[in-house]
Design an enzyme around this catalytic site. Sequence first.
Site, PDB file in Angstrom:
ATOM      1  N   GLY A 160       1.157  -0.428  11.528  1.00 42.04           N
ATOM      2  CA  GLY A 160       0.631  -1.720  11.122  1.00 42.04           C
ATOM      3  C   GLY A 160       0.118  -1.671   9.711  1.00 42.04           C
ATOM      4  N   GLN A 190       0.844  -1.192   0.000  1.00 38.43           N
ATOM      5  CA  GLN A 190       0.000   0.000   0.000  1.00 38.43           C
ATOM      6  C   GLN A 190       0.878   1.240   0.000  1.00 38.43           C
ATOM      7  OE1 GLN A 190      -2.666   0.587   3.349  1.00 38.43           O
ATOM      8  NE2 GLN A 190      -4.069   1.808   2.170  1.00 38.43           N
ATOM      9  N   LYS A 234       5.645   7.621  11.337  1.00 37.76           N
ATOM     10  CA  LYS A 234       4.845   8.424  12.249  1.00 37.76           C
ATOM     11  C   LYS A 234       5.734   9.080  13.300  1.00 37.76           C
ATOM     12  CE  LYS A 234       1.497   7.937  15.894  1.00 37.76           C
ATOM     13  NZ  LYS A 234       0.683   7.050  16.697  1.00 37.76           N
ATOM     14  N   HIS A 248      -9.802  -3.455   9.861  1.00 38.07           N
ATOM     15  CA  HIS A 248      -9.705  -3.387   8.394  1.00 38.07           C
ATOM     16  C   HIS A 248     -10.222  -4.670   7.728  1.00 38.07           C
ATOM     17  CE1 HIS A 248      -7.857   0.353   7.204  1.00 38.07           C
ATOM     18  NE2 HIS A 248      -6.805   0.220   7.993  1.00 38.07           N
ATOM     19  N   TYR A 287      -8.369   9.513   8.383  1.00 33.19           N
ATOM     20  CA  TYR A 287      -8.567   8.700   9.582  1.00 33.19           C
ATOM     21  C   TYR A 287      -9.530   9.392  10.544  1.00 33.19           C
ATOM     22  CZ  TYR A 287      -4.369   5.956   8.378  1.00 33.19           C
ATOM     23  OH  TYR A 287      -3.460   5.140   7.765  1.00 33.19           O
ATOM     24  N   HIS A 291      -7.107  -1.683  15.241  1.00 30.05           N
ATOM     25  CA  HIS A 291      -7.208  -0.977  13.958  1.00 30.05           C
ATOM     26  C   HIS A 291      -6.971  -1.932  12.779  1.00 30.05           C
ATOM     27  CE1 HIS A 291      -6.647   2.627  11.291  1.00 30.05           C
ATOM     28  NE2 HIS A 291      -5.922   1.738  10.621  1.00 30.05           N
ATOM     29  N   GLU A 292      -5.875  -2.655  12.823  1.00 30.39           N
ATOM     30  CA  GLU A 292      -5.563  -3.538  11.679  1.00 30.39           C
ATOM     31  C   GLU A 292      -6.606  -4.646  11.554  1.00 30.39           C
ATOM     32  OE1 GLU A 292      -3.701  -2.089   9.837  1.00 30.39           O
ATOM     33  OE2 GLU A 292      -2.652  -0.814  11.271  1.00 30.39           O
ATOM     34  N   PRO A 346       8.001   0.709   8.111  1.00 28.89           N
ATOM     35  CA  PRO A 346       7.717   2.152   8.062  1.00 28.89           C
ATOM     36  C   PRO A 346       6.360   2.568   8.635  1.00 28.89           C
ATOM     37  CG  PRO A 346       7.499   1.176   5.872  1.00 28.89           C
ATOM     38  CD  PRO A 346       8.020   0.097   6.774  1.00 28.89           C
ATOM     39  N   GLU A 360      -9.822   4.085   5.937  1.00 24.69           N
ATOM     40  CA  GLU A 360      -9.191   4.511   7.192  1.00 24.69           C
ATOM     41  C   GLU A 360     -10.158   5.194   8.159  1.00 24.69           C
ATOM     42  OE1 GLU A 360      -6.533   3.217   7.911  1.00 24.69           O
ATOM     43  OE2 GLU A 360      -5.630   2.689   5.983  1.00 24.69           O
ATOM     44  N   ASP A 368       1.898   8.459  -1.462  1.00 29.08           N
ATOM     45  CA  ASP A 368       2.781   8.515  -0.287  1.00 29.08           C
ATOM     46  C   ASP A 368       2.892   9.917   0.281  1.00 29.08           C
ATOM     47  OD1 ASP A 368       3.319   5.833  -0.421  1.00 29.08           O
ATOM     48  OD2 ASP A 368       5.202   6.065  -1.524  1.00 29.08           O
ATOM     49  N   GLU A 415      -2.721  -3.926   7.277  1.00 29.62           N
ATOM     50  CA  GLU A 415      -3.810  -4.892   7.411  1.00 29.62           C
ATOM     51  C   GLU A 415      -3.777  -6.018   6.384  1.00 29.62           C
ATOM     52  OE1 GLU A 415      -3.936  -1.704   6.419  1.00 29.62           O
ATOM     53  OE2 GLU A 415      -5.529  -1.339   4.965  1.00 29.62           O
TER      54      GLU A 415
HETATM   55  N1  BES Z   1      -3.370   0.793   5.918  1.00 33.17           N
HETATM   56  C1  BES Z   1      -2.690   1.597   6.858  1.00 33.17           C
HETATM   57  C2  BES Z   1      -1.274   1.889   6.490  1.00 33.17           C
HETATM   58  C3  BES Z   1      -1.130   2.633   5.189  1.00 33.17           C
HETATM   59  C4  BES Z   1      -2.025   3.631   4.857  1.00 33.17           C
HETATM   60  C5  BES Z   1      -0.095   2.318   4.358  1.00 33.17           C
HETATM   61  C6  BES Z   1      -1.869   4.280   3.649  1.00 33.17           C
HETATM   62  C7  BES Z   1       0.067   2.974   3.165  1.00 33.17           C
HETATM   63  C8  BES Z   1      -0.829   3.950   2.806  1.00 33.17           C
HETATM   64  C9  BES Z   1      -2.728   0.974   8.253  1.00 33.17           C
HETATM   65  O1  BES Z   1      -3.901   0.312   8.542  1.00 33.17           O
HETATM   66  C10 BES Z   1      -2.646   2.105   9.218  1.00 33.17           C
HETATM   67  O2  BES Z   1      -3.523   2.920   9.199  1.00 33.17           O
HETATM   68  N2  BES Z   1      -1.636   2.133  10.044  1.00 33.17           N
HETATM   69  C11 BES Z   1      -1.501   3.124  11.068  1.00 33.17           C
HETATM   70  C12 BES Z   1      -2.150   2.580  12.300  1.00 33.17           C
HETATM   71  C13 BES Z   1      -2.696   3.574  13.251  1.00 33.17           C
HETATM   72  C14 BES Z   1      -3.604   4.585  12.654  1.00 33.17           C
HETATM   73  C15 BES Z   1      -3.392   2.846  14.378  1.00 33.17           C
HETATM   74  C16 BES Z   1      -0.019   3.352  11.288  1.00 33.17           C
HETATM   75  O3  BES Z   1       0.783   2.677  10.636  1.00 33.17           O
HETATM   76  O4  BES Z   1       0.360   4.221  12.049  1.00 33.17           O
HETATM   77 ZN    ZN Z   2      -5.498   1.721   8.659  1.00 33.30          ZN
END
Ligand code: BES
Ligand code: ZN
Length: 657
Positions: A322, A194, A610, A352, A434, A348-349, A319, A371, A426, A324
Amino acid sequence: MLPRLLCTSLIVGALALAGGCSKSEAPSSAQGTAAKTASATADKSGADKKSAKAKTDKGVKPGKDYNSFANTEDYRVKHLDLDLNVDFSRKVLSGEAKLQFKRLNDKNRPLVLDTRGLKIESVQAGHGETMEPVKFSMGETDHDMGTPLKIKLPKNATQVAIRYETSPDASGVQWLEPQQTAGKKHPFLFTQAQAIHARSFVPLQDTPSVRITYNATIRTPKELRAVMSANNDPDAPKNGVYKFEMPQPIPSYLLALAVGDLDFKAMGERTGVYAEPSLLDAAAKEFADTESMLEVNEKVYGPYRWDRYDLLILPPSFPFGGMENPRLSFITPTVIAGDKSLVSLIAHELAHSWSGNLVTNATWRDLWLNEGFTTYLTNRIMQNVYGDERYKMEMALGYADLEADLADRPDKDEILAVDMRGRDPDEVFSNIPYEKGSLFLYELEQKVGREAFDQFLLDYFNHFAFQSITTEDFVNYLNETLVKQYPDKLDPKRIHQWIYEPGLPEGAPHPTSDAFTKIDPIRQQWLDGKIAAKDIDTSKWTFHEWKYFLDGMPEKLSEKQLKELDDTFGLTKSKNNEIAFSWLMIAVRNDYQPAFPRLEEFMVSIGRNKFVRPLYRALVENGKRDMAVRIFEKAKPGYHPLTVKVNSQIVYGDDGE
Ligand code: BES
Ligand code: ZN
């Protein structure tokens, strides 16, 4: 006054083009009927009939994927057979991808697939057993989208077999040296597809509007285990050949592979964890509530449709927090805090599995459907498993993240249905899809009542199960169901405003928590010098209270205040990565040198964007670009390609500073 809140966004893109989408520019929301939507086939993508009508004034076509070259109007890939060899010495995956597709017309146009950095050796096409070599060409490379692969097809061909290998710097693959793993003995590999990185390890129609089933054979060094977003078998003998099946149709961004020294431990009947041996017990303990989370979510939103739900703990360079990947969420080890304080990430994951994997965003413009819904579901899971207080705190922290992003972002990125034309996914992601998405659903819940809203969501998941849908598909469905049921409580204009306009509608909900409300005056008294840090009773504080306390500090603190906080609470030494992060942001903003060795160690050992992205930004914004460059250069060899990409823009200065 509200104290300054930290920006803890994901890979936020501060592309500076100003100007938002005014009401008149947004697509008209209520076209078509839910009945029409309902009758669509299982692979409806939105790129078809109805959405063509719902054009915006500016020409955005809902359902059109501006981030893919694939000609999905001519062909739709249905199934993938993958046979790949994992070569750690050359850092390449090589082998064959065989794609079976459906023809949508008889124009026999070339089949266009997405690739990025792939070396294509040969292509065969045909049907059944009859395959013949065919001509193919690589189109012009686009910086963000990669290179289209154009394949000339014999008239009746319904499948292509592509022999290829990946590049060692594939954007969706990280190859780790043994020293970057917990065990230090074996190499490790993981993919992160993703949003548009699947194309860097498999040539395919890399758009979430297309769903495929897949089978795979993965050949690895004998001592390692391969796992995928498919039917993993923890008892499969470690013999270097692993076979997988994913019988449910998934979008390409959920294709995932990891290879390493992995063991398995069951956590419940349907849940378990894969991790390097030294992390396994701690991970299984930390995430022991996963089975309960699964059960509570099923009760409200319908059965879990993916058979097993396992976790894979990755090395700290992962990176994201999580990802999903179906049946096997990929998880950062930085959430193993020892006290379950960060397990909302697992909720969260897991969530999804309904919002995202079952009902999928048709394009990256519709990411908020994945999200935002997932963030809403996450909060509900947290309430059901851990109670009201935790629920309220999680919601209030989410709201704080949203406020920070709203203060920071150009109008056009505050719109839920964000315009993706000419943009790299990206660079676009932020907390907006979210937290604004989730708040919107929370408002709907508040208006119609929880029972009715739960029923609506349950119906929504069943209605669109295994389909990829657009924002407009959702709005149409909402208008035909809940809005019709509650005409006095829901206003289509306000719904439109939530989705197509920047900011928040007036009177939007503002989640608060009693626990946090108590902290504001305490923080203030300390800031005013009326009480000492040691007089603050933190004995009952959970992680959430610590985070709220720290994130609400003003931009500037004095050296004396910083030292007092650190001496009293041992913040520089905190083992909780979220607390460490919040504290290190304060330290950077205030040039608090005693925390700098920890800062460096943190940024070199963790690649989760993050955390590292806001830290690099803060370093640069606070006149410490030299330090940012030095740490980045040191950390770079261990970072994932995505972490390198988004942070090099910051540290080397082409990020609008
Ligand atoms: N699907 C996302 C990660 C993602 C989003 C990857 C868009 C590439 C493009 C994953 O479920 C996510 O939201 N991860 C968050 C978790 C958090 C909001 C609890 C993260 O990685 O911080
Ligand atoms: Zn997510």
